[in-house]
Write an enzyme that holds these catalytic residues in place. Structure first.
Site, PDB file in Angstrom:
ATOM      1  N   GLU A  79       0.857  -1.194   0.000  1.00 14.42           N
ATOM      2  CA  GLU A  79       0.000   0.000   0.000  1.00 14.42           C
ATOM      3  C   GLU A  79       0.892   1.242   0.000  1.00 14.42           C
ATOM      4  O   GLU A  79       1.957   1.270   0.604  1.00 14.42           O
ATOM      5  CB  GLU A  79      -0.920  -0.031   1.232  1.00 14.42           C
ATOM      6  N   ASP A 106       5.204   1.853  -3.585  1.00 12.82           N
ATOM      7  CA  ASP A 106       4.467   2.007  -4.834  1.00 12.82           C
ATOM      8  C   ASP A 106       4.555   0.663  -5.563  1.00 12.82           C
ATOM      9  O   ASP A 106       5.648   0.082  -5.674  1.00 12.82           O
ATOM     10  CB  ASP A 106       5.131   3.120  -5.674  1.00 12.82           C
ATOM     11  N   ASP A 128      -7.931   1.376  -8.312  1.00 14.40           N
ATOM     12  CA  ASP A 128      -8.422   2.654  -8.837  1.00 14.40           C
ATOM     13  C   ASP A 128      -8.708   2.513 -10.333  1.00 14.40           C
ATOM     14  O   ASP A 128      -7.871   2.011 -11.080  1.00 14.40           O
ATOM     15  CB  ASP A 128      -7.380   3.747  -8.588  1.00 14.40           C
ATOM     16  N   LYS A 132     -10.107   7.967 -17.340  1.00  8.57           N
ATOM     17  CA  LYS A 132      -9.718   8.693 -18.563  1.00  8.57           C
ATOM     18  C   LYS A 132      -8.725   7.866 -19.386  1.00  8.57           C
ATOM     19  O   LYS A 132      -7.793   7.280 -18.831  1.00  8.57           O
ATOM     20  CB  LYS A 132      -9.072  10.030 -18.185  1.00  8.57           C
ATOM     21  N   ASP A 164     -16.005  -3.094  -8.742  1.00  9.92           N
ATOM     22  CA  ASP A 164     -17.405  -2.718  -8.977  1.00  9.92           C
ATOM     23  C   ASP A 164     -17.522  -1.983 -10.309  1.00  9.92           C
ATOM     24  O   ASP A 164     -18.627  -1.673 -10.740  1.00  9.92           O
ATOM     25  CB  ASP A 164     -17.885  -1.764  -7.877  1.00  9.92           C
ATOM     26  N   THR A 207     -13.762  -7.128   0.898  1.00 12.52           N
ATOM     27  CA  THR A 207     -12.881  -5.996   1.173  1.00 12.52           C
ATOM     28  C   THR A 207     -13.755  -4.852   1.703  1.00 12.52           C
ATOM     29  O   THR A 207     -14.988  -4.925   1.655  1.00 12.52           O
ATOM     30  CB  THR A 207     -12.154  -5.528  -0.103  1.00 12.52           C
ATOM     31  N   GLU A 208     -13.092  -3.789   2.171  1.00 11.31           N
ATOM     32  CA  GLU A 208     -13.845  -2.621   2.655  1.00 11.31           C
ATOM     33  C   GLU A 208     -14.750  -2.037   1.556  1.00 11.31           C
ATOM     34  O   GLU A 208     -15.930  -1.788   1.758  1.00 11.31           O
ATOM     35  CB  GLU A 208     -12.851  -1.525   3.053  1.00 11.31           C
ATOM     36  N   TYR A 209     -14.150  -1.822   0.374  1.00  8.98           N
ATOM     37  CA  TYR A 209     -14.907  -1.223  -0.729  1.00  8.98           C
ATOM     38  C   TYR A 209     -16.035  -2.146  -1.167  1.00  8.98           C
ATOM     39  O   TYR A 209     -17.132  -1.713  -1.461  1.00  8.98           O
ATOM     40  CB  TYR A 209     -13.976  -0.925  -1.920  1.00  8.98           C
ATOM     41  N   GLU A 210     -15.747  -3.428  -1.181  1.00  6.49           N
ATOM     42  CA  GLU A 210     -16.754  -4.407  -1.612  1.00  6.49           C
ATOM     43  C   GLU A 210     -17.961  -4.375  -0.682  1.00  6.49           C
ATOM     44  O   GLU A 210     -19.115  -4.391  -1.128  1.00  6.49           O
ATOM     45  CB  GLU A 210     -16.118  -5.805  -1.590  1.00  6.49           C
TER      46      GLU A 210
HETATM   47  C1  LIG Z   1      -9.905   1.991  -4.175  1.00 14.24           C
HETATM   48  S1  LIG Z   1      -8.791   1.518  -2.930  1.00 14.24           S
HETATM   49  C2  LIG Z   1      -9.265  -0.172  -2.554  1.00 14.24           C
HETATM   50  C3  LIG Z   1      -8.747  -0.640  -1.220  1.00 14.24           C
HETATM   51  C4  LIG Z   1      -9.011  -2.102  -0.871  1.00 14.24           C
HETATM   52  N1  LIG Z   1      -8.321  -2.993  -1.785  1.00 14.24           N
HETATM   53  C5  LIG Z   1     -10.489  -2.418  -0.847  1.00 14.24           C
HETATM   54  O1  LIG Z   1     -10.961  -3.115  -1.765  1.00 14.24           O
HETATM   55  O2  LIG Z   1     -11.178  -2.000   0.085  1.00 14.24           O
HETATM   56  C6  LIG Z   1      -7.277   1.290  -3.855  1.00 14.24           C
HETATM   57  C7  LIG Z   1      -6.053   1.277  -2.961  1.00 14.24           C
HETATM   58  O3  LIG Z   1      -4.916   1.014  -3.774  1.00 14.24           O
HETATM   59  C8  LIG Z   1      -3.861   1.865  -3.362  1.00 14.24           C
HETATM   60  N2  LIG Z   1      -2.967   2.087  -4.516  1.00 14.24           N
HETATM   61  C9  LIG Z   1      -3.307   2.607  -5.712  1.00 14.24           C
HETATM   62  N3  LIG Z   1      -2.235   2.691  -6.520  1.00 14.24           N
HETATM   63  C10 LIG Z   1      -1.189   2.210  -5.804  1.00 14.24           C
HETATM   64  C11 LIG Z   1       0.186   2.039  -6.088  1.00 14.24           C
HETATM   65  N4  LIG Z   1       0.701   2.375  -7.277  1.00 14.24           N
HETATM   66  N5  LIG Z   1       0.975   1.507  -5.129  1.00 14.24           N
HETATM   67  C12 LIG Z   1       0.458   1.150  -3.917  1.00 14.24           C
HETATM   68  N6  LIG Z   1      -0.844   1.292  -3.593  1.00 14.24           N
HETATM   69  C13 LIG Z   1      -1.659   1.816  -4.522  1.00 14.24           C
HETATM   70  C14 LIG Z   1      -4.553   3.145  -2.925  1.00 14.24           C
HETATM   71  O4  LIG Z   1      -3.742   3.913  -2.053  1.00 14.24           O
HETATM   72  C15 LIG Z   1      -5.814   2.608  -2.259  1.00 14.24           C
HETATM   73  O5  LIG Z   1      -5.634   2.392  -0.877  1.00 14.24           O
END
Ligand SMILES: C[S@@+](CC[C@H](N)C(=O)[O-])C[C@H]1O[C@@H](n2cnc3c(N)ncnc32)[C@H](O)[C@@H]1O
Length: 228
Positions: A79, A106, A128, A132, A164, A207-210
């Site tokens: 993360e 990253d 994410d 775009k 989703d 997951t949280e988002y799910e």
């Molecule tokens: C939309 S959240 C989903 C979180 C979790 N997986 C869930 O389903 O509840 C996407 C997560 O991916 C992380 N993330 C996105 N790009 C990343 C990257 N290049 N490296 C590390 N983490 C990343 C974001 O910081 C965020 O916490």
């Protein structure tokens, strides 16, 4: 993507050793040694632990539950955002997780962290969507990333993908196919899928988002992409 620093968070995260792995590059090709150290055993090929890697763990609900339910595997979560990572690590500390570690990185850098074939399975949950076109390369299922995963996922290893976002899902199915992965268990509405109970556990651990999207009645899309 740039790492965001919130004053004091690094120090707070560090209090949670051993769950945060500092300088994870040092373990490239030696993760079984790291795991043996954590489990206080001697690494032997027979006792090799499978490494299951979640990319973008957010607050870590999924990976903490998976690690609890599948103690036979070692779970690693990556993360970038420290404020959510802190919650994920606090959750691991709460149950004193022996088989779980986090990387504050990253995802772009994972090829410097894992060696060829070192990872058994990858989980991408609600990545994410980057809607775009000009940002398509940032999607974690873009071929740019698939090429990276291929460098450390073992042959026959699986990428478990949930979202989703229908556009991201359609894009991802094409990317997987065009880049030599085969697809399994493709579903456009996971929680209404009659086969749900026969899928592997990760399909049913939310997951949280799910959880948030499912409560609103939004369908969840899921597939498994298998590396030949
Ligand atoms: C939309 S959240 C989903 C979180 C979790 N997986 C869930 O389903 O509840 C996407 C997560 O991916 C992380 N993330 C996105 N790009 C990343 C990257 N290049 N490296 C590390 N983490 C990343 C974001 O910081 C965020 O916490």
């Amino acid at each position: 993507m740039r790492l965001r620093r919130i004053p004091g968070t690094r120090e707070r995260i560090r209090q949670y050793a051993p769950w945060l792995v500092e300088e994870p590059q040092q373990w490239q090709g030696r993760w079984q040694e790291y795991i043996a150290g954590r489990l206080e055993t001697t690494p032997t090929p027979v006792e090799r632990k499978e490494i299951h890697l979640e990319l973008g763990v957010g607050r870590g609900r999924f990976i903490n539950q998976m690690a609890q339910e599948q103690p036979q595997h070692f779970w690693i979560g990556a993360e970038l955002r420290e404020e959510v990572l802190l919650t994920a690590i606090e959750r691991a500390e709460k149950w004193q997780a022996p088989n779980l570690a986090f990387l504050w990185i990253d995802i772009e850098t994972t090829t410097d962290i894992f060696a060829h074939g070192e990872v058994d399975a990858i989980y991408l949950n609600f990545s994410d969507p980057w809607p775009k076109d000009r940002h398509a390369k940032r999607r974690l299922t873009h071929r740019r990333f698939l090429d990276r995963y291929r460098q450390y996922l073992k042959p026959g290893g699986k990428i478990h993908f949930k979202t989703d976002n229908r556009d991201l899902f359609d894009f991802s199915l094409e990317e997987f196919k065009e880049n030599g992965f085969s697809l399994e268990a493709v579903t456009f509405d996971l929680h209404k899928d009659p086969n749900l109970s026969s899928y592997d556990l990760s399909a049913r651990v939310m997951t949280e988002y799910e959880n948030r999207f499912s409560q609103k009645g939004q369908p969840i899309h899921r597939c498994i992409a298998v590396l030949p």
